[in-house]
Design a protein around this motif. Structure first.
Motif, PDB file in Angstrom:
ATOM      1  N   SER A  39      -4.544  12.528  -0.656  1.00  0.00           N
ATOM      2  CA  SER A  39      -4.779  13.698   0.200  1.00  0.00           C
ATOM      3  C   SER A  39      -4.613  13.382   1.682  1.00  0.00           C
ATOM      4  CB  SER A  39      -6.167  14.284  -0.059  1.00  0.00           C
ATOM      5  OG  SER A  39      -7.174  13.447   0.494  1.00  0.00           O
ATOM      6  N   ARG A  40      -4.624  12.114   2.015  1.00  0.00           N
ATOM      7  CA  ARG A  40      -4.491  11.715   3.418  1.00  0.00           C
ATOM      8  C   ARG A  40      -3.020  11.693   3.823  1.00  0.00           C
ATOM      9  NH1 ARG A  40      -8.672   7.264   2.192  1.00  0.00           N
ATOM     10  NH2 ARG A  40     -10.603   8.289   2.797  1.00  0.00           N
ATOM     11  N   GLN A  41      -2.743  12.249   4.960  1.00  0.00           N
ATOM     12  CA  GLN A  41      -1.371  12.270   5.456  1.00  0.00           C
ATOM     13  C   GLN A  41      -0.891  10.841   5.701  1.00  0.00           C
ATOM     14  OE1 GLN A  41      -0.818  14.578   9.002  1.00  0.00           O
ATOM     15  NE2 GLN A  41       1.394  14.426   8.899  1.00  0.00           N
ATOM     16  N   GLY A  42       0.312  10.550   5.239  1.00  0.00           N
ATOM     17  CA  GLY A  42       0.881   9.234   5.450  1.00  0.00           C
ATOM     18  C   GLY A  42       0.448   8.186   4.451  1.00  0.00           C
ATOM     19  N   HIS A  43      -0.219   8.599   3.378  1.00  0.00           N
ATOM     20  CA  HIS A  43      -0.622   7.695   2.293  1.00  0.00           C
ATOM     21  C   HIS A  43       0.275   7.982   1.091  1.00  0.00           C
ATOM     22  CE1 HIS A  43      -4.044   7.070   4.840  1.00  0.00           C
ATOM     23  NE2 HIS A  43      -4.619   6.255   3.984  1.00  0.00           N
ATOM     24  N   TYR A  44       0.815   6.919   0.499  1.00  0.00           N
ATOM     25  CA  TYR A  44       1.813   7.089  -0.557  1.00  0.00           C
ATOM     26  C   TYR A  44       1.514   6.187  -1.749  1.00  0.00           C
ATOM     27  CZ  TYR A  44       4.252   8.765   3.598  1.00  0.00           C
ATOM     28  OH  TYR A  44       4.580   9.410   4.760  1.00  0.00           O
ATOM     29  N   TYR A  61       0.601   2.880   3.268  1.00  0.00           N
ATOM     30  CA  TYR A  61       0.357   3.947   4.214  1.00  0.00           C
ATOM     31  C   TYR A  61       1.055   3.688   5.541  1.00  0.00           C
ATOM     32  CZ  TYR A  61      -3.506   0.628   4.143  1.00  0.00           C
ATOM     33  OH  TYR A  61      -4.256  -0.512   4.032  1.00  0.00           O
TER      34      TYR A  61
END
Length: 146
Positions: A39-44, A61
């Motif tokens: 859900s965190r932006q920039g986490h993959y 990330y």
């Protein structure tokens, strides 16, 4: 077998498919933690799967830079199930990650043990460079201190 192998980003609705590989690789499977991570932006979370079975994954990330250049991608883990190692599955997943980074990140990096020769060979085969042989990784914080 390689014909059925697909790589991509993990979708939230497929988190349950991670249980087997997480358990096999010695991590603790926590569906809520994985959901929160994604859900965190920039986490993959990058995955490689044969049919519905995830046999390889990596997660990392985005790290913002102070010099104004594009952010970097830090890969914290890269795992391939033992039964699928040395067959090209890890290479295909890593090549996907490199391509994913193009245009989005100034560079990507990861930390690998020099003793993990198969991993080092994979990264070198994929044109990664170990430019600082004099580097030491120090860990700090509650779990990093003796």
């Amino acid at each position: 077998m390689m014909n059925n192998y697909q790589v991509g980003l993990l979708k939230t609705e497929n988190i349950g498919l991670m249980k087997h590989i997480i358990d096999e690789c010695g991590y603790q499977f926590n569906i809520d933690a994985i959901k929160q991570f994604l859900s965190r932006q920039g986490h993959y979370i990058f995955v490689g799967a044969i049919d519905e079975e995830i046999i390889a994954f990596a997660y990392g990330y985005r790290l913002t830079r102070l010099d104004g250049d594009k952010p970097m991608l830090y890969l914290h883990a890269f795992q391939v199930l033992q039964a699928y190692q040395h067959l090209g599955f890890g290479t295909k997943l890593f090549e996907f990650i490199v391509k994913f980074c193009e245009g989005k990140f100034s560079k990507g990096f990861l930390i690998a043990s020099k003793d993990n020769l198969p991993a080092c060979k994979l990264y070198e085969k994929c044109k990664c460079s170990n430019f600082n042989h004099n580097e030491i990784v120090y860990v700090f914080g509650k779990k990093g201190c003796k």
